[in-house]
Write a protein that holds these residues in place. Sequence first.
Motif, PDB file in Angstrom:
ATOM      1  N   VAL A  10       0.841  -1.196   0.000  1.00  0.00           N
ATOM      2  CA  VAL A  10       0.000   0.000   0.000  1.00  0.00           C
ATOM      3  C   VAL A  10       0.878   1.247   0.000  1.00  0.00           C
ATOM      4  O   VAL A  10       1.954   1.263   0.596  1.00  0.00           O
ATOM      5  CB  VAL A  10      -0.969   0.042   1.210  1.00  0.00           C
ATOM      6  N   GLU A  14      -2.756   5.170   1.000  1.00  0.00           N
ATOM      7  CA  GLU A  14      -3.611   4.003   1.258  1.00  0.00           C
ATOM      8  C   GLU A  14      -3.434   3.494   2.682  1.00  0.00           C
ATOM      9  O   GLU A  14      -4.413   3.082   3.320  1.00  0.00           O
ATOM     10  CB  GLU A  14      -3.296   2.895   0.252  1.00  0.00           C
ATOM     11  N   ARG A  17      -5.394   5.720   5.022  1.00  0.00           N
ATOM     12  CA  ARG A  17      -6.827   5.450   4.892  1.00  0.00           C
ATOM     13  C   ARG A  17      -7.175   4.117   5.544  1.00  0.00           C
ATOM     14  O   ARG A  17      -8.212   3.989   6.210  1.00  0.00           O
ATOM     15  CB  ARG A  17      -7.242   5.461   3.423  1.00  0.00           C
ATOM     16  N   ALA A  18      -6.338   3.103   5.364  1.00  0.00           N
ATOM     17  CA  ALA A  18      -6.586   1.788   5.968  1.00  0.00           C
ATOM     18  C   ALA A  18      -6.624   1.882   7.492  1.00  0.00           C
ATOM     19  O   ALA A  18      -7.476   1.257   8.128  1.00  0.00           O
ATOM     20  CB  ALA A  18      -5.511   0.794   5.521  1.00  0.00           C
ATOM     21  N   PRO A  22     -10.643   0.655   8.557  1.00  0.00           N
ATOM     22  CA  PRO A  22     -10.307  -0.745   8.311  1.00  0.00           C
ATOM     23  C   PRO A  22     -11.300  -1.471   7.404  1.00  0.00           C
ATOM     24  O   PRO A  22     -10.918  -2.399   6.690  1.00  0.00           O
ATOM     25  CB  PRO A  22     -10.281  -1.365   9.704  1.00  0.00           C
ATOM     26  N   TRP A  24     -12.749  -0.152   4.784  1.00  0.00           N
ATOM     27  CA  TRP A  24     -12.287   0.183   3.448  1.00  0.00           C
ATOM     28  C   TRP A  24     -11.078  -0.686   3.080  1.00  0.00           C
ATOM     29  O   TRP A  24     -10.981  -1.193   1.962  1.00  0.00           O
ATOM     30  CB  TRP A  24     -11.896   1.668   3.345  1.00  0.00           C
ATOM     31  N   ALA A  25     -10.172  -0.855   4.040  1.00  0.00           N
ATOM     32  CA  ALA A  25      -8.956  -1.632   3.778  1.00  0.00           C
ATOM     33  C   ALA A  25      -9.298  -3.067   3.387  1.00  0.00           C
ATOM     34  O   ALA A  25      -8.728  -3.601   2.424  1.00  0.00           O
ATOM     35  CB  ALA A  25      -8.036  -1.618   4.997  1.00  0.00           C
ATOM     36  N   TRP A  84      -9.587 -10.579  10.109  1.00  0.00           N
ATOM     37  CA  TRP A  84      -9.420 -10.812   8.669  1.00  0.00           C
ATOM     38  C   TRP A  84      -9.182 -12.282   8.379  1.00  0.00           C
ATOM     39  O   TRP A  84      -8.588 -12.626   7.380  1.00  0.00           O
ATOM     40  CB  TRP A  84      -8.286  -9.961   8.136  1.00  0.00           C
ATOM     41  N   TYR A  91       0.709  -4.141  10.070  1.00  0.00           N
ATOM     42  CA  TYR A  91       1.422  -3.609   8.907  1.00  0.00           C
ATOM     43  C   TYR A  91       2.873  -3.347   9.233  1.00  0.00           C
ATOM     44  O   TYR A  91       3.287  -3.342  10.398  1.00  0.00           O
ATOM     45  CB  TYR A  91       0.749  -2.343   8.360  1.00  0.00           C
ATOM     46  N   LEU A 162       0.572  -4.339   4.360  1.00  0.00           N
ATOM     47  CA  LEU A 162      -0.397  -4.914   5.299  1.00  0.00           C
ATOM     48  C   LEU A 162      -0.118  -6.406   5.373  1.00  0.00           C
ATOM     49  O   LEU A 162       0.204  -7.042   4.356  1.00  0.00           O
ATOM     50  CB  LEU A 162      -1.826  -4.690   4.815  1.00  0.00           C
TER      51      LEU A 162
END
Length: 166
Positions: A10, A14, A17-18, A22, A24-25, A84, A91, A162
Amino acid sequence: MSMIGEYLRVTATELHRAIRDPDWALHFVEEVQDAEEETEPAPAEARHFSTDKTWDMLRFLLARAEFPVNVIHGEEPFAEDADWGYGPPRYLRPERVRLAAESLRATSYDQLVSGVDPAELTSAEVYPLGWSEPGALEWGRHRYDGLTQFLEAAAGADDAVLVWLD
């Protein structure tokens, strides 16, 4: 169900934003995975990479070699409430990606497995087991080389990465 080591390159934008979003990520990860599933880019060109089930073997070998960066689980937490697959994602900052890439490049797979007895992996209950099979230590070579290429490309682009288990 299998546990798979996953990585996504990323940009700084990005990553920010992530961290802030999260959800969105995770959506972004799925978009990249779907797009690359069709094209299957080489690790040096890919945004997504998987160590597949070799992640724990690589974790064991890298820990044994006192590797300076946690490339298997990541180092910085984000989305701690998110799952996830097998826990929350983490990250690596760009400077840690650079150190990881340099260290991987300096450590061949042959060096990593030198002196390792497969029984050590069995004794340590390294996933997914089956270390008594002939050539078991060779199983991780392709993924190690791919991870090296992937992280070198990320470092060259000054990307963060990530990291999660799915």
